[in-house]
Design a protein around this motif. Sequence first.
Motif, PDB file in Angstrom:
ATOM      1  N   ARG A  20     106.778   0.334  42.993  1.00 55.55           N
ATOM      2  CA  ARG A  20     105.781   0.718  41.973  1.00 55.55           C
ATOM      3  C   ARG A  20     105.780   2.226  41.739  1.00 55.55           C
ATOM      4  O   ARG A  20     105.659   2.680  40.612  1.00 55.55           O
ATOM      5  CB  ARG A  20     104.394   0.242  42.379  1.00 55.55           C
ATOM      6  CG  ARG A  20     104.241  -1.239  42.235  1.00 55.55           C
ATOM      7  CD  ARG A  20     102.835  -1.672  42.419  1.00 55.55           C
ATOM      8  NE  ARG A  20     102.739  -3.106  42.242  1.00 55.55           N
ATOM      9  CZ  ARG A  20     101.628  -3.735  42.004  1.00 55.55           C
ATOM     10  NH1 ARG A  20     100.502  -3.068  41.922  1.00 55.55           N
ATOM     11  NH2 ARG A  20     101.620  -5.026  41.861  1.00 55.55           N
ATOM     12  N   LEU A  21     105.918   2.989  42.791  1.00 49.82           N
ATOM     13  CA  LEU A  21     105.971   4.448  42.655  1.00 49.82           C
ATOM     14  C   LEU A  21     107.219   4.863  41.882  1.00 49.82           C
ATOM     15  O   LEU A  21     107.153   5.732  41.004  1.00 49.82           O
ATOM     16  CB  LEU A  21     105.952   5.101  44.041  1.00 49.82           C
ATOM     17  CG  LEU A  21     105.977   6.624  44.062  1.00 49.82           C
ATOM     18  CD1 LEU A  21     104.756   7.185  43.346  1.00 49.82           C
ATOM     19  CD2 LEU A  21     106.034   7.130  45.491  1.00 49.82           C
ATOM     20  N   TYR A  22     108.358   4.236  42.188  1.00 50.31           N
ATOM     21  CA  TYR A  22     109.599   4.537  41.468  1.00 50.31           C
ATOM     22  C   TYR A  22     109.446   4.242  39.977  1.00 50.31           C
ATOM     23  O   TYR A  22     109.829   5.056  39.136  1.00 50.31           O
ATOM     24  CB  TYR A  22     110.764   3.731  42.049  1.00 50.31           C
ATOM     25  CG  TYR A  22     112.018   3.861  41.217  1.00 50.31           C
ATOM     26  CD1 TYR A  22     112.810   5.000  41.303  1.00 50.31           C
ATOM     27  CD2 TYR A  22     112.381   2.873  40.313  1.00 50.31           C
ATOM     28  CE1 TYR A  22     113.943   5.138  40.524  1.00 50.31           C
ATOM     29  CE2 TYR A  22     113.512   2.998  39.519  1.00 50.31           C
ATOM     30  CZ  TYR A  22     114.287   4.134  39.632  1.00 50.31           C
ATOM     31  OH  TYR A  22     115.400   4.272  38.848  1.00 50.31           O
ATOM     32  N   ILE A  23     108.892   3.090  39.620  1.00 49.13           N
ATOM     33  CA  ILE A  23     108.705   2.732  38.205  1.00 49.13           C
ATOM     34  C   ILE A  23     107.765   3.723  37.530  1.00 49.13           C
ATOM     35  O   ILE A  23     108.030   4.176  36.404  1.00 49.13           O
ATOM     36  CB  ILE A  23     108.180   1.287  38.081  1.00 49.13           C
ATOM     37  CG1 ILE A  23     109.282   0.311  38.479  1.00 49.13           C
ATOM     38  CG2 ILE A  23     107.688   0.992  36.670  1.00 49.13           C
ATOM     39  CD1 ILE A  23     108.810  -1.128  38.628  1.00 49.13           C
ATOM     40  N   HIS A  24     106.690   4.095  38.201  1.00 50.40           N
ATOM     41  CA  HIS A  24     105.752   5.070  37.634  1.00 50.40           C
ATOM     42  C   HIS A  24     106.437   6.414  37.379  1.00 50.40           C
ATOM     43  O   HIS A  24     106.310   6.990  36.291  1.00 50.40           O
ATOM     44  CB  HIS A  24     104.564   5.246  38.578  1.00 50.40           C
ATOM     45  CG  HIS A  24     103.581   6.259  38.122  1.00 50.40           C
ATOM     46  ND1 HIS A  24     102.663   6.010  37.132  1.00 50.40           N
ATOM     47  CD2 HIS A  24     103.377   7.540  38.510  1.00 50.40           C
ATOM     48  CE1 HIS A  24     101.945   7.095  36.924  1.00 50.40           C
ATOM     49  NE2 HIS A  24     102.350   8.043  37.754  1.00 50.40           N
ATOM     50  N   LEU A  25     107.170   6.905  38.349  1.00 55.92           N
ATOM     51  CA  LEU A  25     107.847   8.196  38.190  1.00 55.92           C
ATOM     52  C   LEU A  25     108.962   8.112  37.144  1.00 55.92           C
ATOM     53  O   LEU A  25     109.158   9.044  36.362  1.00 55.92           O
ATOM     54  CB  LEU A  25     108.409   8.669  39.533  1.00 55.92           C
ATOM     55  CG  LEU A  25     107.370   9.022  40.596  1.00 55.92           C
ATOM     56  CD1 LEU A  25     108.038   9.330  41.923  1.00 55.92           C
ATOM     57  CD2 LEU A  25     106.478  10.163  40.143  1.00 55.92           C
ATOM     58  N   ASN A  27     109.031   6.105  34.494  1.00 58.12           N
ATOM     59  CA  ASN A  27     108.389   6.095  33.178  1.00 58.12           C
ATOM     60  C   ASN A  27     107.909   7.493  32.781  1.00 58.12           C
ATOM     61  O   ASN A  27     108.054   7.897  31.635  1.00 58.12           O
ATOM     62  CB  ASN A  27     107.217   5.115  33.148  1.00 58.12           C
ATOM     63  CG  ASN A  27     107.667   3.675  33.080  1.00 58.12           C
ATOM     64  OD1 ASN A  27     108.798   3.382  32.712  1.00 58.12           O
ATOM     65  ND2 ASN A  27     106.786   2.776  33.457  1.00 58.12           N
ATOM     66  N   ASN A  28     107.334   8.210  33.723  1.00 57.64           N
ATOM     67  CA  ASN A  28     106.849   9.568  33.419  1.00 57.64           C
ATOM     68  C   ASN A  28     107.987  10.514  33.060  1.00 57.64           C
ATOM     69  O   ASN A  28     107.796  11.462  32.304  1.00 57.64           O
ATOM     70  CB  ASN A  28     106.060  10.135  34.591  1.00 57.64           C
ATOM     71  CG  ASN A  28     104.686   9.517  34.702  1.00 57.64           C
ATOM     72  OD1 ASN A  28     104.210   8.848  33.791  1.00 57.64           O
ATOM     73  ND2 ASN A  28     104.047   9.722  35.837  1.00 57.64           N
ATOM     74  N   ARG A 104     106.630   1.410  29.874  1.00 56.13           N
ATOM     75  CA  ARG A 104     105.180   1.468  29.676  1.00 56.13           C
ATOM     76  C   ARG A 104     104.829   1.446  28.191  1.00 56.13           C
ATOM     77  O   ARG A 104     105.287   2.277  27.416  1.00 56.13           O
ATOM     78  CB  ARG A 104     104.621   2.744  30.310  1.00 56.13           C
ATOM     79  CG  ARG A 104     103.115   2.869  30.204  1.00 56.13           C
ATOM     80  CD  ARG A 104     102.607   4.203  30.736  1.00 56.13           C
ATOM     81  NE  ARG A 104     103.085   4.428  32.083  1.00 56.13           N
ATOM     82  CZ  ARG A 104     103.564   5.586  32.509  1.00 56.13           C
ATOM     83  NH1 ARG A 104     103.651   6.623  31.715  1.00 56.13           N
ATOM     84  NH2 ARG A 104     103.977   5.713  33.745  1.00 56.13           N
TER      85      ARG A 104
END
Length: 112
Positions: A20-25, A27-28, A104
């Motif tokens: 989840r952290l990898y996907i968040h970073l 996307n950012n 996202r």
Amino acid sequence: MGKLVFGAIIIIAVIVIGRRLYIHLHNNAQDPTRLSVLVVDKKTREFMGQTYKQQTEMPPPRVNYYVTFRPLNSHDEREFQVDAFLYEQLTPEQTGILIFQGTRFIEFEAQP
């Protein structure tokens, strides 16, 4: 045996949180993308809530709303989870501008 199960739970938790952290970073790190799209499909997915021994009634299901978009100049479809308000506003065959960042969903601007 107890330490093995506890270790497995910790490893699974680290993998889930890391993903989840990898996907968040990821996307950012992407630039927001704007595409002219066609609304292809809408669907919902329901998930039943948890019941406890003291409850006599089933809780209402949790509903997630998804919309599939197709760029006007290609056949690559993308599905995004959206909120209930936008889901109700959209109709299949509607066109507009889709704004997203990585995986996202950000916004959909309907064309008149």
